[in-house]
Motif scaffolding. Structure first.
Motif, PDB file in Angstrom:
ATOM      1  N   THR A  24       0.858  -1.182   0.000  1.00 31.41           N
ATOM      2  CA  THR A  24       0.000   0.000   0.000  1.00 31.41           C
ATOM      3  C   THR A  24       0.895   1.232   0.000  1.00 31.41           C
ATOM      4  OG1 THR A  24      -0.103   0.229   2.395  1.00 31.41           O
ATOM      5  CG2 THR A  24      -1.733  -1.230   1.378  1.00 31.41           C
ATOM      6  N   PRO A  25       0.347   2.410  -0.270  1.00 27.76           N
ATOM      7  CA  PRO A  25       1.175   3.620  -0.214  1.00 27.76           C
ATOM      8  C   PRO A  25       1.768   3.881   1.166  1.00 27.76           C
ATOM      9  CG  PRO A  25      -0.845   4.051  -1.412  1.00 27.76           C
ATOM     10  CD  PRO A  25      -0.973   2.677  -0.826  1.00 27.76           C
ATOM     11  N   ARG A  26       1.089   3.411   2.219  1.00 27.98           N
ATOM     12  CA  ARG A  26       1.596   3.630   3.579  1.00 27.98           C
ATOM     13  C   ARG A  26       2.612   2.575   3.994  1.00 27.98           C
ATOM     14  NH1 ARG A  26      -2.692   6.570   7.151  1.00 27.98           N
ATOM     15  NH2 ARG A  26      -3.870   7.578   5.499  1.00 27.98           N
ATOM     16  N   ASN A  27       2.538   1.395   3.422  1.00 31.56           N
ATOM     17  CA  ASN A  27       3.443   0.298   3.775  1.00 31.56           C
ATOM     18  C   ASN A  27       4.291  -0.057   2.571  1.00 31.56           C
ATOM     19  OD1 ASN A  27       2.128   0.129   6.265  1.00 31.56           O
ATOM     20  ND2 ASN A  27       0.650  -1.339   5.481  1.00 31.56           N
ATOM     21  N   ALA A  64      10.271  -3.137  -0.378  1.00 34.48           N
ATOM     22  CA  ALA A  64      11.395  -3.096  -1.317  1.00 34.48           C
ATOM     23  C   ALA A  64      11.121  -4.053  -2.484  1.00 34.48           C
ATOM     24  CB  ALA A  64      12.680  -3.484  -0.609  1.00 34.48           C
ATOM     25  N   LEU A  65      11.512  -3.656  -3.658  1.00 36.96           N
ATOM     26  CA  LEU A  65      11.318  -4.476  -4.847  1.00 36.96           C
ATOM     27  C   LEU A  65      12.340  -5.601  -4.851  1.00 36.96           C
ATOM     28  CD1 LEU A  65       9.552  -4.597  -7.350  1.00 36.96           C
ATOM     29  CD2 LEU A  65      11.257  -3.221  -8.531  1.00 36.96           C
ATOM     30  N   ARG A  66      11.848  -6.837  -4.917  1.00 34.68           N
ATOM     31  CA  ARG A  66      12.730  -7.999  -4.930  1.00 34.68           C
ATOM     32  C   ARG A  66      13.306  -8.202  -6.328  1.00 34.68           C
ATOM     33  NH1 ARG A  66       8.349  -9.974  -1.696  1.00 34.68           N
ATOM     34  NH2 ARG A  66       7.458 -11.021  -3.482  1.00 34.68           N
ATOM     35  N   ALA A 113       9.711  -7.340 -12.470  1.00 36.01           N
ATOM     36  CA  ALA A 113       9.865  -7.609 -11.039  1.00 36.01           C
ATOM     37  C   ALA A 113       8.649  -7.125 -10.262  1.00 36.01           C
ATOM     38  CB  ALA A 113      11.138  -6.946 -10.513  1.00 36.01           C
ATOM     39  N   PHE A 114       8.142  -5.953 -10.602  1.00 33.21           N
ATOM     40  CA  PHE A 114       6.971  -5.415  -9.914  1.00 33.21           C
ATOM     41  C   PHE A 114       5.750  -6.303 -10.152  1.00 33.21           C
ATOM     42  CE2 PHE A 114       3.130  -2.793  -9.944  1.00 33.21           C
ATOM     43  CZ  PHE A 114       3.148  -2.340  -8.635  1.00 33.21           C
ATOM     44  N   THR A 115       5.523  -6.690 -11.393  1.00 32.73           N
ATOM     45  CA  THR A 115       4.383  -7.551 -11.718  1.00 32.73           C
ATOM     46  C   THR A 115       4.457  -8.854 -10.956  1.00 32.73           C
ATOM     47  OG1 THR A 115       4.267  -6.582 -13.925  1.00 32.73           O
ATOM     48  CG2 THR A 115       3.156  -8.681 -13.604  1.00 32.73           C
TER      49      THR A 115
END
Length: 155
Positions: free
Chosen positions: A2-5, A8-10, A120-122
């Motif tokens: 979420t925008p608050r949590n 890190a991108l793995r 990676a994001f997907t």
């Protein structure tokens, strides 16, 4: 995520996702093997090639599509590791980015980075576990949550 949590991108590896062309795709091959009506020609293409063709009139960057005819079927393929696989960067910018391969802010390196980040994001934001489906690419059939050996996770 979420925008608050923030999370890190793995990392991501190229082995995670298959990169098939239309003539290599086992599901499309199965459809191509079915009997066609007399005088009928069927055309097969992947979503990536279709999107490239639909944007061709506005595209600034070069690309190529390979047309293969097999019997009554036509396959629109991309070349392996072609620029079609990469995310385009700054294509509509009024000031083009430098095409130099060694420039860290050049088109080549930015495109490579954007492609890796996108994959990676997907992979990271897809839900794991419940509701996950696997597919046996050889048969095109949906399998159980764990799937057969060699099954591809459907995303």
């Amino acid at each position: 995520v979420t925008p608050r949590n923030e999370v890190a991108l793995r990392g991501h590896t190229q082995a995670d996702a298959p990169n098939l062309t239309a003539s290599e795709d086992p599901v499309l091959q199965r459809y191509a093997g079915e009997e066609a009506k007399a005088g009928e020609t069927r055309v097969f293409a992947t979503d990536v090639v279709l999107a490239t063709l639909m944007c061709a009139a506005r595209s600034v960057y070069s690309w190529d599509v390979v047309v293969k005819k097999q019997g009554g079927n036509i396959f629109l393929d991309k070349r392996q590791d072609s620029v079609i696989d990469e995310v385009s960067v700054s294509e509509t910018s009024p000031e083009p980015i430098a095409p130099e391969k060694d420039n860290i802010n050049g088109m080549y390196k930015l495109s490579k980075e954007a492609t890796v980040l996108n994959k990676a994001f997907t992979k990271q934001v897809l839900k794991k576990g419940a509701g996950e489906a696997t597919f046996d690419l050889a048969s095109g059939e949906s399998a159980a949550a764990e799937g057969p050996a060699g099954g591809h996770k459907g995303h």
